[in-house]
Write a protein that holds these residues in place. Structure first.
Motif, mmCIF file in Angstrom:
data_model
loop_
_atom_site.group_PDB
_atom_site.id
_atom_site.type_symbol
_atom_site.label_atom_id
_atom_site.label_comp_id
_atom_site.label_asym_id
_atom_site.label_seq_id
_atom_site.Cartn_x
_atom_site.Cartn_y
_atom_site.Cartn_z
ATOM 1 N N ALA A 227 7.770 1.749 -12.802
ATOM 2 C CA ALA A 227 8.308 0.403 -12.980
ATOM 3 C C ALA A 227 9.318 0.069 -11.890
ATOM 4 C CB ALA A 227 8.955 0.286 -14.361
ATOM 5 N N ILE A 228 10.196 1.008 -11.549
ATOM 6 C CA ILE A 228 11.198 0.777 -10.508
ATOM 7 C C ILE A 228 10.529 0.498 -9.164
ATOM 8 C CG2 ILE A 228 13.040 1.869 -9.173
ATOM 9 C CD1 ILE A 228 13.842 3.366 -11.718
ATOM 10 N N VAL B 226 9.091 9.169 -18.435
ATOM 11 C CA VAL B 226 9.833 9.296 -17.170
ATOM 12 C C VAL B 226 8.988 8.782 -16.010
ATOM 13 C CG1 VAL B 226 10.883 10.932 -15.559
ATOM 14 C CG2 VAL B 226 11.219 11.219 -18.021
ATOM 15 N N GLU B 227 7.720 9.124 -16.014
ATOM 16 C CA GLU B 227 6.827 8.641 -14.962
ATOM 17 C C GLU B 227 6.736 7.118 -14.988
ATOM 18 O OE1 GLU B 227 3.446 11.912 -14.065
ATOM 19 O OE2 GLU B 227 3.440 11.151 -16.114
ATOM 20 N N TRP C 244 10.506 -3.011 -6.921
ATOM 21 C CA TRP C 244 10.887 -3.003 -5.504
ATOM 22 C C TRP C 244 9.765 -3.551 -4.638
ATOM 23 C CZ3 TRP C 244 8.336 -0.060 -1.757
ATOM 24 C CH2 TRP C 244 8.915 -0.093 -0.485
ATOM 25 N N ARG C 245 8.539 -3.194 -4.961
ATOM 26 C CA ARG C 245 7.365 -3.664 -4.200
ATOM 27 C C ARG C 245 7.230 -5.176 -4.298
ATOM 28 N NH1 ARG C 245 1.975 -4.525 -6.006
ATOM 29 N NH2 ARG C 245 0.411 -4.323 -4.341
ATOM 30 N N ALA C 246 7.442 -5.712 -5.493
ATOM 31 C CA ALA C 246 7.305 -7.152 -5.680
ATOM 32 C C ALA C 246 8.385 -7.918 -4.918
ATOM 33 C CB ALA C 246 7.363 -7.495 -7.167
ATOM 34 N N GLY D 201 0.814 -1.209 0.000
ATOM 35 C CA GLY D 201 0.000 0.000 0.000
ATOM 36 C C GLY D 201 0.848 1.261 0.000
ATOM 37 N N LEU D 202 1.976 1.235 0.709
ATOM 38 C CA LEU D 202 2.862 2.400 0.719
ATOM 39 C C LEU D 202 3.451 2.639 -0.664
ATOM 40 C CD1 LEU D 202 4.807 1.970 4.093
ATOM 41 C CD2 LEU D 202 2.850 3.448 3.592
ATOM 42 N N ALA D 203 3.789 1.558 -1.359
ATOM 43 C CA ALA D 203 4.328 1.706 -2.710
ATOM 44 C C ALA D 203 3.291 2.318 -3.641
ATOM 45 C CB ALA D 203 4.786 0.352 -3.240
#
Length: 296
Positions: free
Chosen positions: A278-279, A272-273, A283-285, A213-215
């Motif tokens: 994607a990054i 750019v967004e 990281w979330r996964a 949720g934070l991501a």
């Protein structure tokens, strides 16, 4: 005979996963195509049609070969990333405290989300009145002889940054609060019975469950901050330190009347967004792949 054929046709569609309920998606699909997909495809094709010729990639080459234009990407990221990160970090402890029941909770929640109703213009006006060279903040500082002259907190980077914090925090707070409310409270109570302290329960249970949720909250607040435009003009320095990429697109379209070039800048802005999105999703996964749980 006609009704029998119609019934047979419906059976065939149902075997392929198409039923009457699926047709309910048609209005939403048309809405997305008309208001999102078509404008995007039109803008993308327009970006490959430079007004002055030079090849299909001329607009993109023009943008990246001009340091004044190219630097708007870094400028926007320097404003949007810290603002989104701070909004999420500030929302977590407040939302964590607000998820319980206590007297005055509704009033406190209302006060926290009021800024989202003010709009960018009113927020900018308030910042100028409070943090401007002749604002209350500087008058207090000079009245207490803490500074000889006014501290510049508007018409620069900080003015835009504060504006994004004020307008973005309520959005982040409501999202984080909703995610926290969806975590089963019995998990923390079970950990408490096993002797886990409050900090251990938050670090080992709540935070991992809250991480997805934070991501998501960070991404949504980042997208809002990255498209900053009015704040960069009203409380920033649009010709210098706060010349963001959306301002570059606006100037190309409505000052230079080069809509093809403006479309190219908009496509770069979206790219750019998408890279940042994607990054964060990668990281979330990697951080957590489980379920966020639910109440009871």
């Amino acid at each position: 005979m006609g009704s029998g054929q119609a019934l047979n046709w419906r059976h065939r569609l149902a075997e392929r996963g198409v039923d009457r309920k699926l047709w309910l998606l048609l209005p939403a699909t048309v809405f997305v195509l008309v208001l999102f997909i078509y404008p995007f495809l039109y803008g993308l094709s327009l970006s490959f049609q430079p007004m002055n010729g030079g090849g299909v990639l001329a607009n993109y080459s023009k943008f990246f070969s001009d340091a004044y234009q190219r630097d708007t990407i870094a400028t926007t990221l320097k404003i949007a990333l810290p603002a989104a990160l701070l909004n999420v970090l500030a929302a977590v402890p407040i939302a964590f405290r607000m998820r319980g029941r206590f007297r005055g909770k509704r009033l406190m929640t209302t006060l926290l989300v009021v800024p989202i109703t003010l709009g960018t213009v009113l927020t900018a006006q308030g910042l100028l009145n409070f943090l401007g060279p002749t604002g209350w903040f500087n008058r207090v500082l000079m009245g207490l002889h803490l500074t000889e002259g006014p501290v510049r907190l508007t018409n620069n980077y900080w003015g835009v940054f504060f504006s994004l914090i004020i307008t973005g925090f309520p959005f982040a707070f409501l999202l984080v609060l909703s995610y926290l409310s969806g975590i089963d409270p019995t998990l923390e109570r079970a950990a408490a019975t096993l002797g886990a302290s409050r900090s251990q329960r938050f670090r080992r249970i709540t935070l991992p469950l809250l991480a997805p949720g934070l991501a998501t909250t960070f991404l949504l607040t980042f997208v809002l901050a990255f498209s900053v435009f009015p704040s960069a003009v009203l409380v920033g320095n649009p010709a210098g330190s706060t010349r963001v990429i959306s301002l570059a697109a606006y100037q190309a379209a409505y000052e230079q009347y080069d809509y093809s070039y403006a479309s190219a800048i908009a496509m770069i802005m979206g790219a750019v967004e998408l890279v940042v999105v994607a990054i964060v999703l990668v990281w979330r996964a990697r951080l957590y792949t489980g379920s966020t749980g639910g109440k009871g």
